[in-house]
Scaffold this motif. Structure first.
Motif, PDB file in Angstrom:
ATOM      1  N   GLN A  35      -5.933  -5.261   1.570  1.00  0.00           N
ATOM      2  CA  GLN A  35      -4.582  -4.896   1.978  1.00  0.00           C
ATOM      3  C   GLN A  35      -4.292  -3.426   1.657  1.00  0.00           C
ATOM      4  OE1 GLN A  35      -2.353  -7.930  -0.102  1.00  0.00           O
ATOM      5  NE2 GLN A  35      -2.114  -9.150   1.752  1.00  0.00           N
ATOM      6  N   LYS A  36      -4.720  -3.003   0.478  1.00  0.00           N
ATOM      7  CA  LYS A  36      -4.514  -1.606   0.088  1.00  0.00           C
ATOM      8  C   LYS A  36      -5.264  -0.673   1.033  1.00  0.00           C
ATOM      9  CE  LYS A  36      -4.751   1.476  -3.884  1.00  0.00           C
ATOM     10  NZ  LYS A  36      -5.102   1.641  -5.285  1.00  0.00           N
ATOM     11  N   GLN A  37      -6.511  -1.021   1.364  1.00  0.00           N
ATOM     12  CA  GLN A  37      -7.304  -0.202   2.283  1.00  0.00           C
ATOM     13  C   GLN A  37      -6.687  -0.197   3.675  1.00  0.00           C
ATOM     14  OE1 GLN A  37      -9.999   1.775   1.429  1.00  0.00           O
ATOM     15  NE2 GLN A  37      -9.635   2.595   3.467  1.00  0.00           N
ATOM     16  N   ALA A  38      -6.186  -1.361   4.119  1.00  0.00           N
ATOM     17  CA  ALA A  38      -5.546  -1.441   5.433  1.00  0.00           C
ATOM     18  C   ALA A  38      -4.303  -0.556   5.475  1.00  0.00           C
ATOM     19  CB  ALA A  38      -5.178  -2.887   5.763  1.00  0.00           C
ATOM     20  N   GLN A  39      -3.524  -0.567   4.404  1.00  0.00           N
ATOM     21  CA  GLN A  39      -2.333   0.279   4.341  1.00  0.00           C
ATOM     22  C   GLN A  39      -2.718   1.758   4.384  1.00  0.00           C
ATOM     23  OE1 GLN A  39       0.736  -0.722   4.567  1.00  0.00           O
ATOM     24  NE2 GLN A  39       1.680   1.274   4.297  1.00  0.00           N
ATOM     25  N   THR A  40      -3.752   2.115   3.646  1.00  0.00           N
ATOM     26  CA  THR A  40      -4.233   3.499   3.641  1.00  0.00           C
ATOM     27  C   THR A  40      -4.717   3.897   5.035  1.00  0.00           C
ATOM     28  OG1 THR A  40      -4.870   3.341   1.318  1.00  0.00           O
ATOM     29  CG2 THR A  40      -5.916   5.080   2.607  1.00  0.00           C
ATOM     30  N   TYR A  42      -3.857   2.578   7.871  1.00  0.00           N
ATOM     31  CA  TYR A  42      -2.688   2.631   8.748  1.00  0.00           C
ATOM     32  C   TYR A  42      -1.957   3.960   8.585  1.00  0.00           C
ATOM     33  CZ  TYR A  42       2.050   1.728  10.409  1.00  0.00           C
ATOM     34  OH  TYR A  42       3.262   1.831  11.040  1.00  0.00           O
ATOM     35  N   GLN A  43      -1.723   4.367   7.346  1.00  0.00           N
ATOM     36  CA  GLN A  43      -1.018   5.624   7.094  1.00  0.00           C
ATOM     37  C   GLN A  43      -1.810   6.815   7.636  1.00  0.00           C
ATOM     38  OE1 GLN A  43       2.031   6.048   6.090  1.00  0.00           O
ATOM     39  NE2 GLN A  43       2.375   3.883   5.701  1.00  0.00           N
TER      40      GLN A  43
END
Length: 105
Positions: A35-40, A42-43
Protein backbone atom coordinates in the motif's frame (compact mmCIF):
# COMPACT_ATOMS: atom_id res chain seq x y z
CA UNK A 1 -0.64 -43.29 25.95
CA UNK A 2 -3.90 -41.51 25.20
CA UNK A 3 -2.63 -38.64 27.30
CA UNK A 4 0.56 -38.57 25.25
CA UNK A 5 -1.44 -38.38 22.01
CA UNK A 6 -3.62 -35.61 23.43
CA UNK A 7 -0.45 -33.70 24.36
CA UNK A 8 0.92 -34.18 20.82
CA UNK A 9 -2.35 -32.97 19.34
CA UNK A 10 -2.39 -29.95 21.65
CA UNK A 11 1.27 -29.23 20.82
CA UNK A 12 0.51 -29.53 17.06
CA UNK A 13 -2.48 -27.20 17.41
CA UNK A 14 -0.35 -24.71 19.34
CA UNK A 15 2.37 -24.89 16.70
CA UNK A 16 -0.23 -24.47 13.92
CA UNK A 17 -1.68 -21.41 15.69
CA UNK A 18 1.81 -19.88 15.99
CA UNK A 19 2.52 -20.54 12.30
CA UNK A 20 -0.85 -19.05 11.36
CA UNK A 21 -0.18 -15.97 13.51
CA UNK A 22 3.28 -15.49 11.93
CA UNK A 23 1.74 -15.85 8.48
CA UNK A 24 -0.92 -13.21 9.29
CA UNK A 25 1.71 -10.81 10.60
CA UNK A 26 3.86 -11.35 7.51
CA UNK A 27 0.82 -10.89 5.24
CA UNK A 28 -0.13 -7.66 7.05
CA UNK A 29 3.45 -6.43 6.70
CA UNK A 30 3.52 -7.24 2.98
CA UNK A 31 0.13 -5.57 2.48
CA UNK A 32 1.20 -2.42 4.34
CA UNK A 33 4.42 -2.26 2.32
CA UNK A 34 2.48 -2.74 -0.95
CA UNK A 35 0.00 0.00 0.00
CA UNK A 36 2.83 2.38 0.86
CA UNK A 37 4.57 1.62 -2.45
CA UNK A 38 1.30 2.03 -4.36
CA UNK A 39 0.75 5.42 -2.73
CA UNK A 40 4.31 6.47 -3.60
CA UNK A 41 3.88 5.27 -7.20
CA UNK A 42 0.55 7.10 -7.44
CA UNK A 43 2.05 10.36 -6.17
CA UNK A 44 4.99 10.06 -8.58
CA UNK A 45 2.67 9.36 -11.52
CA UNK A 46 0.47 12.30 -10.55
CA UNK A 47 3.51 14.57 -10.23
CA UNK A 48 4.82 13.45 -13.63
CA UNK A 49 1.42 14.03 -15.21
CA UNK A 50 1.24 17.53 -13.73
CA UNK A 51 4.72 18.31 -15.04
CA UNK A 52 3.76 17.09 -18.53
CA UNK A 53 0.57 19.16 -18.49
CA UNK A 54 2.53 22.24 -17.38
CA UNK A 55 5.11 21.64 -20.12
CA UNK A 56 2.40 21.26 -22.77
CA UNK A 57 0.69 24.41 -21.53
CA UNK A 58 3.93 26.37 -21.72
CA UNK A 59 4.70 24.94 -25.17
CA UNK A 60 1.30 25.92 -26.53
CA UNK A 61 1.47 29.28 -24.80
CA UNK A 62 4.86 29.92 -26.40
CA UNK A 63 3.74 28.65 -29.80
CA UNK A 64 0.61 30.77 -29.56
CA UNK A 65 2.71 33.79 -28.66
CA UNK A 66 5.09 33.13 -31.54
CA UNK A 67 2.12 32.64 -33.85
CA UNK A 68 0.52 35.88 -32.66
CA UNK A 69 3.79 37.76 -33.13
CA UNK A 70 4.09 36.38 -36.66
CA UNK A 71 0.45 37.24 -37.39
CA UNK A 72 0.90 40.73 -35.96
CA UNK A 73 3.98 41.28 -38.12
CA UNK A 74 2.16 40.00 -41.21
CA UNK A 75 -0.85 42.21 -40.45
CA UNK A 76 1.34 45.26 -39.93
CA UNK A 77 3.12 44.55 -43.20
CA UNK A 78 -0.20 44.21 -45.05
CA UNK A 79 -1.50 47.44 -43.47
CA UNK A 80 1.69 49.27 -44.46
CA UNK A 81 1.26 48.04 -48.04
CA UNK A 82 -2.34 49.26 -48.10
CA UNK A 83 -1.23 52.67 -46.77
CA UNK A 84 1.50 52.84 -49.40
CA UNK A 85 -0.96 51.84 -52.13
CA UNK A 86 -3.53 54.38 -50.92
CA UNK A 87 -1.11 57.32 -50.52
CA UNK A 88 -1.05 58.35 -54.19
CA UNK A 89 -4.87 58.52 -54.21
CA UNK A 90 -5.14 60.41 -50.91
CA UNK A 91 -5.22 63.91 -52.33
CA UNK A 92 -7.69 62.92 -55.03
CA UNK A 93 -9.96 61.24 -52.43
CA UNK A 94 -9.86 64.33 -50.19
CA UNK A 95 -10.67 66.59 -53.13
CA UNK A 96 -13.53 64.34 -54.22
CA UNK A 97 -14.94 64.30 -50.69
CA UNK A 98 -14.68 68.10 -50.45
CA UNK A 99 -16.42 68.51 -53.81
CA UNK A 100 -19.26 66.27 -52.65
CA UNK A 101 -19.60 68.16 -49.37
CA UNK A 102 -19.53 71.51 -51.13
CA UNK A 103 -22.14 70.36 -53.62
CA UNK A 104 -19.86 70.67 -56.59
CA UNK A 105 -20.52 67.18 -57.84
Amino acid sequence: MASEQVNRILEAEKKAAEIEQEARLKADEILAKAQKQAQTDYQEALSDARKKVAALYEKHKSEGSDENTANDAASEKAAEKLRDDAEPNREAAISAAMDILMGRK
